[in-house]
Write a protein that holds these residues in place. Structure first.
Motif, short mmCIF file in Angstrom:
data_model
loop_
_atom_site.label_atom_id
_atom_site.label_comp_id
_atom_site.label_asym_id
_atom_site.label_seq_id
_atom_site.Cartn_x
_atom_site.Cartn_y
_atom_site.Cartn_z
N ILE A 723 0.75 -1.24 -0.15
CA ILE A 723 0.10 0.22 -0.06
C ILE A 723 0.94 0.92 -0.02
CG2 ILE A 723 -1.72 1.56 1.03
CD1 ILE A 723 -2.79 -1.24 2.43
N LEU A 724 0.78 2.04 -0.97
CA LEU A 724 1.59 3.46 -1.20
C LEU A 724 0.84 4.43 -0.46
CD1 LEU A 724 4.18 4.54 -3.21
CD2 LEU A 724 2.51 6.29 -3.08
N LEU A 725 1.13 5.11 0.72
CA LEU A 725 0.40 6.39 1.12
C LEU A 725 1.29 7.60 0.97
CD1 LEU A 725 -0.18 4.36 4.50
CD2 LEU A 725 -1.62 4.97 2.94
N TYR A 726 0.80 8.69 0.79
CA TYR A 726 1.29 9.74 0.67
C TYR A 726 0.59 10.90 1.34
CZ TYR A 726 -2.24 11.09 -2.72
OH TYR A 726 -3.68 11.38 -3.13
N GLU A 727 1.45 12.18 1.59
CA GLU A 727 0.81 13.39 2.22
C GLU A 727 1.41 14.55 1.64
OE1 GLU A 727 -1.34 14.89 3.62
OE2 GLU A 727 -2.48 13.52 4.66
N HIS A 728 0.79 15.90 1.44
CA HIS A 728 1.63 17.03 0.90
C HIS A 728 0.88 17.98 1.73
CE1 HIS A 728 -2.30 17.58 -1.30
NE2 HIS A 728 -2.47 16.26 -1.67
N ARG A 788 -4.52 10.93 5.19
CA ARG A 788 -5.88 11.27 5.85
C ARG A 788 -7.03 10.53 5.30
NH1 ARG A 788 -5.96 17.54 4.57
NH2 ARG A 788 -4.11 17.34 5.50
N ALA A 789 -7.16 10.20 4.07
CA ALA A 789 -8.34 9.40 3.52
C ALA A 789 -8.07 7.94 4.01
CB ALA A 789 -8.02 9.34 1.87
N PHE A 790 -6.76 7.49 4.10
CA PHE A 790 -6.39 6.18 4.63
C PHE A 790 -7.05 5.96 5.97
CE2 PHE A 790 -3.63 3.43 7.00
CZ PHE A 790 -3.79 2.26 6.58
N GLU A 791 -6.97 7.03 6.75
CA GLU A 791 -7.15 7.05 8.18
C GLU A 791 -8.64 7.05 8.22
OE1 GLU A 791 -6.51 9.59 12.37
OE2 GLU A 791 -6.04 10.70 10.17
N LYS A 792 -9.37 7.79 7.56
CA LYS A 792 -10.81 8.09 7.63
C LYS A 792 -11.59 6.61 7.10
CE LYS A 792 -14.48 11.06 5.64
NZ LYS A 792 -15.49 10.00 5.06
N TYR A 793 -10.90 6.13 6.05
CA TYR A 793 -11.47 4.75 5.56
C TYR A 793 -11.30 3.67 6.64
CZ TYR A 793 -12.04 0.65 2.63
OH TYR A 793 -12.63 -0.47 2.29
N GLN A 794 -10.15 3.79 7.24
CA GLN A 794 -9.90 2.59 8.19
C GLN A 794 -10.75 2.77 9.38
OE1 GLN A 794 -8.41 0.03 7.91
NE2 GLN A 794 -6.87 0.21 6.20
N ASN A 795 -11.15 4.07 9.83
CA ASN A 795 -12.03 4.12 10.94
C ASN A 795 -13.60 4.02 10.67
OD1 ASN A 795 -10.08 4.75 13.16
ND2 ASN A 795 -9.59 6.50 12.11
N ILE A 812 7.89 -0.15 5.19
CA ILE A 812 9.11 -0.77 4.85
C ILE A 812 10.23 0.43 4.16
CG2 ILE A 812 8.37 -2.99 4.50
CD1 ILE A 812 8.30 -2.58 1.43
N SER A 813 9.53 1.55 3.64
CA SER A 813 10.27 2.37 3.23
C SER A 813 9.56 3.82 3.07
CB SER A 813 10.58 1.95 1.68
OG SER A 813 11.55 2.86 1.03
N GLY A 814 10.28 4.96 2.71
CA GLY A 814 9.69 6.19 2.68
C GLY A 814 10.23 7.21 3.65
N ASP A 815 9.46 8.27 3.68
CA ASP A 815 9.67 9.42 4.59
C ASP A 815 9.45 8.96 5.91
OD1 ASP A 815 10.09 12.48 5.02
OD2 ASP A 815 8.30 11.89 6.06
N GLY A 820 6.32 7.52 10.48
CA GLY A 820 5.83 7.44 12.07
C GLY A 820 4.22 7.83 12.19
N GLN A 821 3.58 8.74 11.43
CA GLN A 821 2.50 9.19 11.35
C GLN A 821 1.61 7.94 11.08
OE1 GLN A 821 1.47 12.60 9.17
NE2 GLN A 821 3.71 13.39 9.57
N THR A 822 1.95 7.09 10.07
CA THR A 822 0.97 5.98 9.60
C THR A 822 1.03 4.94 10.46
OG1 THR A 822 1.92 6.56 7.13
CG2 THR A 822 0.87 4.36 7.65
N LYS A 823 2.21 4.67 11.46
CA LYS A 823 2.23 3.56 12.51
C LYS A 823 1.19 4.28 13.48
CE LYS A 823 6.96 2.01 12.11
NZ LYS A 823 8.32 1.90 12.79
N SER A 824 1.30 5.44 13.68
CA SER A 824 0.35 6.02 14.88
C SER A 824 -1.13 5.61 14.69
CB SER A 824 0.56 7.39 15.21
OG SER A 824 1.79 7.57 15.67
N ILE A 825 -1.61 6.04 13.24
CA ILE A 825 -2.72 5.75 12.82
C ILE A 825 -3.09 4.27 12.68
CG2 ILE A 825 -4.21 5.77 10.63
CD1 ILE A 825 -2.87 8.46 10.09
#
Length: 985
Positions: A723-728, A788-795, A812-815, A820-825
């Protein structure tokens, strides 16, 4: 230099050499007396008594050439006696390098002046170096270095002179006449001993000359070949024509590409095309020592960098060994050097000679230099040290060969000092052999002969061990004849005795190989290598279970192989690898197919640390970084990732196949490998995107591994769930590159490129098949998801099965911040309170649906059988979802299924049930890893190779298949009961 620059001949130790005889000594003393009339230093020498007088007199009795030189130039002898040796040599080398220059403010030097200056400088360097060498003030290392230095200077000066002359004739326009070679595009490489700075006392110089037509110095570019060809003929004349001053160096230009049909100077592009398409192994060996010595040194270094892939292959190159050794055999046949005998022995080309030491080092440099840049060194001694440091040879071998090398180089110099002849032959007569013995510091010819024989035999012994497979041209096991149309009766008996049940069929198959009906055996050379390998090959296959079946599988493998020389050479050099390939052919068709498609994956088996070093993440990361080092382009990076992943998957598999690691270790290694490779692929994709489309303000990416990639349970054939997640930034507009994209398209394109980078088939195959169905909304949703869409969908929208999948998510990779934010979510979603009954009902319904739509093929379908892997995985995921409701907040993300059960099971399961699940999981893992390694399809006991049955029984720790099958049934039945107890839907 290693010696201080104040070293003088008067520092000579007592009695380092002795005069040839009293008659010669009287003659030399008389000559020195005559010379002393014009040179006070020589008169003073004769008037004294001590080591210096004894040495000079002895040296001139032993070398007629040095005596002639002293007679011709008494001031040179006087200067050599008095002056610091290194300072003299430095001045002489500098005078040679500046020989092309005219007087300040005057015209440039004439060709006759250049020739005279170079000859005088070379003669003086040779004389002074020889005296320092005989006096043991210089070691052979120093002698070769100074001789190489004056050769470098002479060639460079001659080239500068010719370039200036070309400008004066209107043929060239130089960038800077004060530095004629600068930017000229004219490349002069010193080859062989000159390139390695190991020049002989009376050596010729091997040169190869190339030119860059685009350098822009030619008045008429179309005349390049003629202009430079004429220039090279003048170069040879300047260096080797004998004049009243002698000669500089005999010069050989025959190492250029295809010398019979190419000009003396070759265009760079034509040379590169030749080496890429038609270059021979002997040329590769020659280029190990090549060094830019004259002309445009910057262009020369660039040319050498471009030649690196030709000289040093990416894969371990055992095919080179037989070629190099065949050159050695041809030398022996041509020169008639069949045995070691001191009188008349050729210390360079004869058995146990210098060439054997050079070949010993060069062949191993060729084999491994592509993978080990530290082996790409020119001097022979340095190469032997590098081979020892890389564990290709032991320290004892290194030390012995280095000692032998310099001893033989000493003897070679003394042979050549006698008459300044380019010879390597020891004298035939006792009297002349005594001369060489005295020059070498021995008291008599007998002591010298004993020492020399000892050295030659030591070299021959070391060399023979490296090439010993080449001598195995017959077998003690019996006849093995596969020529003609009919079977040889004695050969059939031999095959039967070796363990083959159908010798006639085996004989027919092998005759097919020898007829060249497969591409792998079409060349004469390939068939010769195969013939040499045949006794060992048949013996190894004969010892395997179901030998006929294993050899027929090898036949299938050969039939699809594009070429055979590399493989046959590899197997002939490594008996352990031959055993391994028999093991693979008898048990692992999938690995056999990998080798057939990519024989280079076998190379890693030659790493001395393979079976003792575990394939940990650190181990793999270091090798990946080394393999990617120097990758310049996106496509090159992706190809290197494919090559590395294929090779390392194979090597992990080999460790598993041989029992060096178990199934759980293999799963961890396959997963670590995937994580590293995918991470590098993502970096490459992002770099490529930014180069074309720029960056999105505040843009960041995080990549989550799901399923078996998330839980460290990949097998050799697994695909990867991502799964590829992004933010901006909220107000981010289009990217800031040449081709702007809006944020959604930008991150979608990154994901699409990543999928293509991993799964698009190229010449190097596919990295991984990618599954992204676990992203929000599955196949219907966008391939890239904003966090944020991922978080909303999962919740708010995710189903129970999606939260189950989330328990195995691992970043496994990325910023780093986005990770860290993704792990928390994820943690927040997983600790949310749930209706335990609903979760249980959903889990049971899902398991029933899978059972209905994907029933197991047989009892060996460990994933799908009732009580199989899915049952155990679902239990672990179910426990992870309900644990927070029981007051247990322990994250299992990044853990294997077994570790997740160990984390949660003690508080949520009956201890006996937990033990049953862990025992079953351990067995399924061991069996699945081996089966997925060896075959692609289902495990059918009626059709799988016999060797695989043995491997599976070993992995399951059972004596036979029926016992193992009973154990699988027992455990699966017990697991299904535990599942029904734990998950009460």
């Amino acid at each position: 230099m290693t010696e201080p620059k104040t070293t003088r001949l008067m520092d000579v130790a007592a009695d380092v050499i002795r005069p040839l005889n009293q008659v010669e000594l009287k003659s030399v003393l008389s000559m020195l007396k005559d010379l002393g009339r014009s040179e006070p230093a020589i008169a003073n020498l004769l008037g004294s008594e001590g080591p210096l007088k004894n040495f000079v007199a002895a040296a001139l009795t032993l070398s007629p050439y040095l005596r002639d030189m002293a007679n011709l130039s008494p001031p040179l002898l006087a200067e050599a006696i008095q002056q610091p040796i290194e300072l003299m040599l430095e001045a002489l080398v500098a005078s040679a390098r500046n020989a092309w220059k005219g007087e300040p403010g005057g015209p440039s030097a004439t060709e006759a002046q250049v020739m005279s200056r170079l000859r005088i400088a070379k003669r003086k360097v040779a004389f002074v170096t020889a005296l320092a060498d005989l006096a043991r003030i210089f070691a052979a290392r120093d002698t070769t270095r100074w001789l190489s230095a004056v050769a470098d200077a002479s060639v460079a000066a001659a080239i500068d002179h010719l370039l200036v002359a070309g400008q004066e004739a209107g043929k060239l326009t130089l960038q800077d006449p004060s530095e004629p070679s600068k930017g000229s595009g004219l490349i002069v490489l010193g080859m062989g001993k000159l390139g390695a700075r190991e020049l002989n006392y009376s050596s010729d110089v091997d040169l190869v000359v190339f030119f860059e037509p685009e350098a822009g110095i030619l008045a008429v570019p179309d005349d390049a070949t003629e202009t430079y060809g004429r220039m090279m003929r003048r170069l040879v004349r300047i260096l080797q024509e004998r004049t009243a001053d002698g000669y500089v160096f005999r010069t050989d230009l025959r190492l250029r590409p295809d010398p019979g049909s190419t000009p003396l100077a070759v265009p760079v592009e034509a040379a590169l095309v030749y080496y890429e398409g038609r270059g021979q192994n002997w040329e590769r060996a020659a280029y190990i020592k090549a060094r830019p010595i004259a002309g445009d040194l910057v262009a020369g270094e660039q040319f050498q960098r471009e030649l690196v892939p030709f000289v040093f292959r990416k894969y371990l190159d055992y095919a080179a060994i037989a070629d190099i050794h065949s050159i050695k055999r041809q030398i022996h046949v041509h020169k008639g050097h069949g045995a070691i005998a001191v009188k008349g022995h050729n210390v360079k080309l004869g058995r146990g000679g210098i060439r054997e030491i050079e070949f010993f080092a060069q062949t191993q440099q060729l084999i491994a230099g592509g993978r080990m840049p530290e082996l790409r060194v020119r001097p022979t001694e340095t190469a032997l040290c590098a081979l020892a440091a890389a564990n290709w040879i032991d320290d004892e071998t290194r030390d012995e060969l280095i000692s032998c090398y310099w001893f033989l180089r000493d003897i070679e110099h003394r042979i050549q000092m006698v008459h300044d002849e380019q010879t390597h032959l020891l004298p035939e007569s006792e009297a002349e052999l005594r001369r060489i013995a005295f020059m070498s510091g021995f008291a008599d010819a007998k002591g010298f002969s004993v020492k020399l024989e000892e050295v030659l035999k030591a070299v021959e012994r070391r060399y023979a061990r490296l090439f010993e497979h080449e001598e195995k041209l017959s077998t003690a096991t019996g006849n093995l004849v596969f020529t003609g149309q009919n079977d040889d009766p004695d050969t059939l008996k031999t095959l039967k005795s070796l363990g083959f049940e159908r010798p006639e069929d085996i004989s027919r198959v092998i005759r097919t190989w020898h007829y060249g009906r497969y591409r792998a055996t079409q060349s004469v050379e390939a068939r010769e290598r195969l013939t040499e390998l045949m006794p060992e090959l048949l013996k190894a296959f004969g010892e395997s279970r179901r030998a006929d079946e294993a050899l027929l599988r090898f036949d299938d493998f050969l039939s699809g192989l594009p070429a055979g020389i590399q493989l046959f050479s590899l197997l002939g050099n490594n008996p352990a690898l031959l055993d391994l390939i028999v093991n693979i052919m008898s048990s692992a068709p999938r690995l056999a197919e990998i080798i057939a498609r990519r024989p280079h994956v076998f190379d890693g088996m030659l790493d001395p640390g393979l079976m003792v070093e575990l394939p940990t993440r650190d181990y793999l990361a270091k090798r990946l970084a080394s393999f990617l080092n120097g990758s310049r382009f996106y496509e090159e990076t992706l190809d290197r990732l494919r090559i590395f992943a294929a090779e390392q998957r194979f090597l992990i598999g080999v460790r598993l196949l041989t029992g060096s690691i178990g199934g759980t270790q293999a799963a961890n290694a396959f997963t670590d490998l995937a994580g590293l490779v995918i991470g590098e692929a993502l970096k490459a994709v992002i770099d490529e995107m930014e180069a074309t489309h720029g960056r999105i303000e505040g843009g960041r990416v995080a990549l989550a591994g799901m399923g078996k990639l998330g839980s460290f349970e990949l097998t050799a054939g697994s695909d990867v769930d991502l799964i590829l997640l992004y933010e901006h930034a909220d107000d981010a507009g289009d990217s800031d590159g040449l081709k702007p994209l809006d944020p959604v398209r930008y991150f979608t394109r990154i994901t699409q490129r990543l999928i293509a980078a991993l799964s698009a088939p190229t010449a190097e195959g596919v990295l991984y098949e990618v599954d992204m169905r676990l992203r929000p909304s599955g196949n219907k949703g966008p391939v890239a998801t904003r966090l944020r869409a991922f978080e909303k969908y999962q919740n708010e929208e995710a189903w129970t099965w999606e939260h189950m999948a989330l328990t195995r998510a691992r970043l496994i990779s990325g910023d780093a911040d986005l990770i860290g934010q993704t792990k928390s979510i994820i943690e927040s979603v997983l600790v949310s309170p749930r209706d335990r009954a609903k979760v249980a009902t959903d889990v049971v319904e899902m398991r029933q649906l899978i059972e209905k739509e994907k029933p197991p093929r047989n009892i060996w379908d460990f994933k799908l059988i009732p009580g199989g892997l899915i049952d155990i995985e679902f239990m672990a995921q179910y426990l992870a979802l309900i644990a927070p409701g029981r007051g247990i907040e322990r994250s299992v993300n990044g853990l294997s299924t077994a570790d997740a059960l160990r984390q949660l099971g003690p508080e949520l399961m009956n201890p006996n049930d937990l033990d049953i699940c862990l025992s079953a999981l351990r067995l399924y893992t061991e069996l699945s890893q081996v089966i997925r390694l060896c075959i692609d399809g289902p495990f059918d006991t009626e059709t799988v190779p016999a060797g695989l049955v043995d491997l599976v029984c070993r992995a399951g720790d059972c004596p036979d298949l029926s016992t193992l099958e009973a154990e699988v049934k027992r455990l699966s039945k017990a697991v299904r009961k535990v599942f029904q107890t734990v998950v009460k839907g």
